[in-house]
Every structure is written in C-alpha cells, then in structure tokens.
Write a protein that holds these residues in place. Structure first.
Motif, PDB file in Angstrom:
ATOM      1  N   GLN A  36       7.235  13.049   0.436  1.00  0.00           N
ATOM      2  CA  GLN A  36       6.250  13.237   1.101  1.00  0.00           C
ATOM      3  C   GLN A  36       5.927  15.315   0.476  1.00  0.00           C
ATOM      4  O   GLN A  36       4.948  15.533   0.110  1.00  0.00           O
ATOM      5  N   HIS A  87       9.096   1.898  -4.349  1.00  0.00           N
ATOM      6  CA  HIS A  87       8.753   1.663  -2.881  1.00  0.00           C
ATOM      7  C   HIS A  87       8.106   0.286  -3.349  1.00  0.00           C
ATOM      8  O   HIS A  87       8.663  -0.570  -1.905  1.00  0.00           O
ATOM      9  N   LEU A  88       7.761   0.048  -3.564  1.00  0.00           N
ATOM     10  CA  LEU A  88       7.212  -1.259  -4.247  1.00  0.00           C
ATOM     11  C   LEU A  88       8.412  -2.456  -4.452  1.00  0.00           C
ATOM     12  O   LEU A  88       8.195  -3.553  -3.839  1.00  0.00           O
ATOM     13  N   HIS A 138      -3.855   3.840   3.283  1.00  0.00           N
ATOM     14  CA  HIS A 138      -2.684   2.809   3.412  1.00  0.00           C
ATOM     15  C   HIS A 138      -2.352   3.610   4.615  1.00  0.00           C
ATOM     16  O   HIS A 138      -1.542   3.476   5.676  1.00  0.00           O
ATOM     17  N   LYS A 141      10.529  -9.588   6.730  1.00  0.00           N
ATOM     18  CA  LYS A 141       9.420  -9.295   6.954  1.00  0.00           C
ATOM     19  C   LYS A 141       8.598 -10.907   6.426  1.00  0.00           C
ATOM     20  O   LYS A 141       8.324 -11.532   8.047  1.00  0.00           O
ATOM     21  N   VAL A 179      -4.513   6.497  -0.381  1.00  0.00           N
ATOM     22  CA  VAL A 179      -3.520   6.978   0.076  1.00  0.00           C
ATOM     23  C   VAL A 179      -3.693   7.394   1.668  1.00  0.00           C
ATOM     24  O   VAL A 179      -3.109   6.579   2.231  1.00  0.00           O
ATOM     25  N   ASN A 237       2.827  10.256   6.756  1.00  0.00           N
ATOM     26  CA  ASN A 237       3.920   9.823   6.035  1.00  0.00           C
ATOM     27  C   ASN A 237       5.346   9.796   6.712  1.00  0.00           C
ATOM     28  O   ASN A 237       6.018   9.415   6.767  1.00  0.00           O
ATOM     29  N   THR A 267       7.472  -4.797  -1.267  1.00  0.00           N
ATOM     30  CA  THR A 267       6.805  -5.276  -2.022  1.00  0.00           C
ATOM     31  C   THR A 267       7.088  -6.731  -2.890  1.00  0.00           C
ATOM     32  O   THR A 267       7.212  -7.913  -2.064  1.00  0.00           O
ATOM     33  N   ALA A 281       7.897   7.884   7.907  1.00  0.00           N
ATOM     34  CA  ALA A 281       9.508   8.048   7.412  1.00  0.00           C
ATOM     35  C   ALA A 281      10.351   8.229   8.527  1.00  0.00           C
ATOM     36  O   ALA A 281      11.109   7.709   8.587  1.00  0.00           O
ATOM     37  N   TYR A 303      12.515   8.877   1.778  1.00  0.00           N
ATOM     38  CA  TYR A 303      11.029   8.770   2.081  1.00  0.00           C
ATOM     39  C   TYR A 303      10.363  10.140   1.845  1.00  0.00           C
ATOM     40  O   TYR A 303       9.476  10.308   2.045  1.00  0.00           O
ATOM     41  N   ARG A 354      -5.709  -4.976  -5.873  1.00  0.00           N
ATOM     42  CA  ARG A 354      -4.601  -4.644  -6.192  1.00  0.00           C
ATOM     43  C   ARG A 354      -4.661  -4.063  -7.227  1.00  0.00           C
ATOM     44  O   ARG A 354      -4.318  -3.018  -7.839  1.00  0.00           O
ATOM     45  N   PHE A 407       8.334   7.089  -7.170  1.00  0.00           N
ATOM     46  CA  PHE A 407       8.555   7.049  -5.310  1.00  0.00           C
ATOM     47  C   PHE A 407       7.743   5.428  -6.000  1.00  0.00           C
ATOM     48  O   PHE A 407       8.231   4.585  -5.134  1.00  0.00           O
TER      49      PHE A 407
END
Ligand code: HEM
Length: 229
Positions: free
Chosen positions: A169, A122-123, A32, A139, A29, A213, A127, A217, A165, A64, A118
């Motif tokens: 937090q 988020h993924l 990141h 992207k 974290v 974070n 992602t 956000a 987001y 990963r 979350f």
C-alpha cells in the motif's frame, strides 16, 4: 484504425493513453476499496456483496476483460514512454536536474512494476487460489460458495500476508500520488496557482485509497474483525 495506432505511438498520444487508462484504473481501485470495506461490517455484508458481484454473470466477465485490457494498455504504454525518454537522451545528464523531480516521479516505473507483482500475487491468492489453497477453499465451503469473509480473514490472520499487503500500500500510495499529478500535467492544469491544490488533492486521494487498503490488510491483526473459524 491505423490513425489510432499512430496517435498512440506519438508522445502526446502516449500521455493521453496513460491519463485515460490511469483514470479508469483509479476508478477500479476506488470501487474495489469501497466494496471491500464491507469486511469491517461483518461476514453477512461482505459475502452478500461478493454474491451480488458473482450474480451479475456475463457482465462481470465483460468488466474483467475490459479491466485487463486497460491494465495491459497502461503498462505497455508506460514502458514505451520510459524507453522513448531514455532514447531521446542516450547520454545521462552530467549533473542530474532533480530539483523538481520527487522521489516518486523518478521511481514511477519501479513502483508500477512492483504493483504488477502485487496484482499477480493478489490474483493467485484470492482469485485463483494458488498461493494459499487452504484459504481459497474456505471461499467455496460456506455462504453458498461466496464465503469471501472466511477467505480474507483467514489470510490476514497470517502476519506475513498482512504485512505483505500492507507494504504494497506504500507503493500504491506513491504511484497514485504521482500518477494524479502527471494526469493534471497532461490536462494542462499543473501551473501557477493550481499546483499546490493539485499536490494536496493528489496526496489526500492517494492516502485515502492506500490508507483504506492498509486498514483492511491490518484489520485482523488490529482486532477490528473476527477471524471466521
Ligand atoms: C487489502 C486490500 C484488498 C483486499 C482485501 C482485496 C480483496 C480482493 C478479493 C477478495 C478479490 C477476489 C474476489 C473474488 O474472486 O471473489 C479481489 C480481486 C481483485 N483485486 Fe483486490 N483486494 C485488495 C486490494 C487490491 C488492490 C490494491 C488492487 C489493485 C492495485 C486489487 C486488484 C484486484 C483485482 C484486479 C482483482 C480481480 C477482480 C476480478 O477479476 O473479479 N486489489 N480482491
């Protein structure tokens, strides 16, 4: 290998597993956040960082898969320990002794499960491009397929996404703060004159990560960064 499984199933083994996996997740974290802070430095910096990560190729996949394994172990062990605690005391205390227990400690499982929600969201968002394919498409469209800046700023320009987001937090802060205090307890540091220092340090580190974070956000809403058009 069976001794390892036996150790994991023991009470102290479970706590040690939580401490080690928690530390690794904390490292992730933090790393990141440090990488994502490039968002404030502009599109070139953030996209160069994203490209650098992608260029590591097979190494990124190893990281990963390792991260996923650590995450799963952390969650499964937490559930086992929480169940064990309840099984050890099937009848609730008549008067709960919660003098020491903070709001965060009693809601550790709840905050952990919220973080799981979350991370899945988020993924799906950044992602896999499921929740907002229009942002995800940005992207791949620019900067040689690494226009993470466009994807992130377009996303945080949507108030509901920025607020979601930001809200998570607060949960992350509570979870990290208490997690660090539990870690100190497992390491046998949480007694006497160290306790106030550990509490302050846990508060500051958790606030630093969740606060960083939070800033990201809300960066678009606060006008700190420009939305890629
Ligand atoms: C506002 C804060 C955050 C921002 C701006 C952000 C941004 C991103 C982006 C852009 C990606 C996708 C990278 C790519 O595929 O190109 C990503 C992936 C990821 N994020 Fe975050 N993130 C934030 C907070 C968090 C937090 C708090 C956690 C964990 C609790 C987290 C966990 C992850 C994970 C596990 C991945 C997948 C990593 C991978 O497979 O490469 N993120 N994040």
């Amino acid at each position: 290998m069976s001794w390892l499984f036996d150790f994991w199933r023991s009470s102290i083994g479970g706590k040690v597993t939580m401490a080690i996996t928690g530390l690794l997740l904390f490292g992730f974290v933090l790393a990141h956040l440090l990488g994502n802070l490039q968002l404030l430095a502009g599109p070139e910096k953030l996209n160069a960082y994203a490209k650098m990560l992608a260029d590591t190729g097979a190494l990124l996949w190893v990281a990963r898969i390792g991260l996923l394994a650590v995450f799963v172990l952390h969650v499964v062990t937490a559930i086992r320990l929480a169940r064990g605690n309840r099984a050890a005391r099937p009848v609730a205390y008549a008067k709960e002794a919660t003098v020491q227990a903070t709001f965060a400690s009693r809601s550790m499982v709840f905050s952990g499960l919220s973080l799981l929600v979350f991370v899945v969201y988020h993924l799906l968002h950044f992602t896999f491009g499921v929740t907002n394919p229009e942002h995800y498409a940005r992207k791949g469209a620019g900067a040689g397929g690494h226009d993470v800046y466009a994807m992130v700023t377009q996303s945080f320009a949507v108030p509901a996404i920025a607020i979601a987001y930001a809200a998570f937090q607060i949960v992350l802060f509570l979870h990290l703060r208490h997690g660090m205090q539990s870690l100190a307890q497992t390491l046998g540091l949480n007694h006497g004159r160290y306790t106030p220092m550990i509490r302050t340090l846990s508060f500051l580190l958790a606030a630093l990560i969740a606060g960083g974070n939070l800033l990201l956000a809300l960066s678009v809403q606060l006008g700190l960064v420009e939305v890629a058009r």
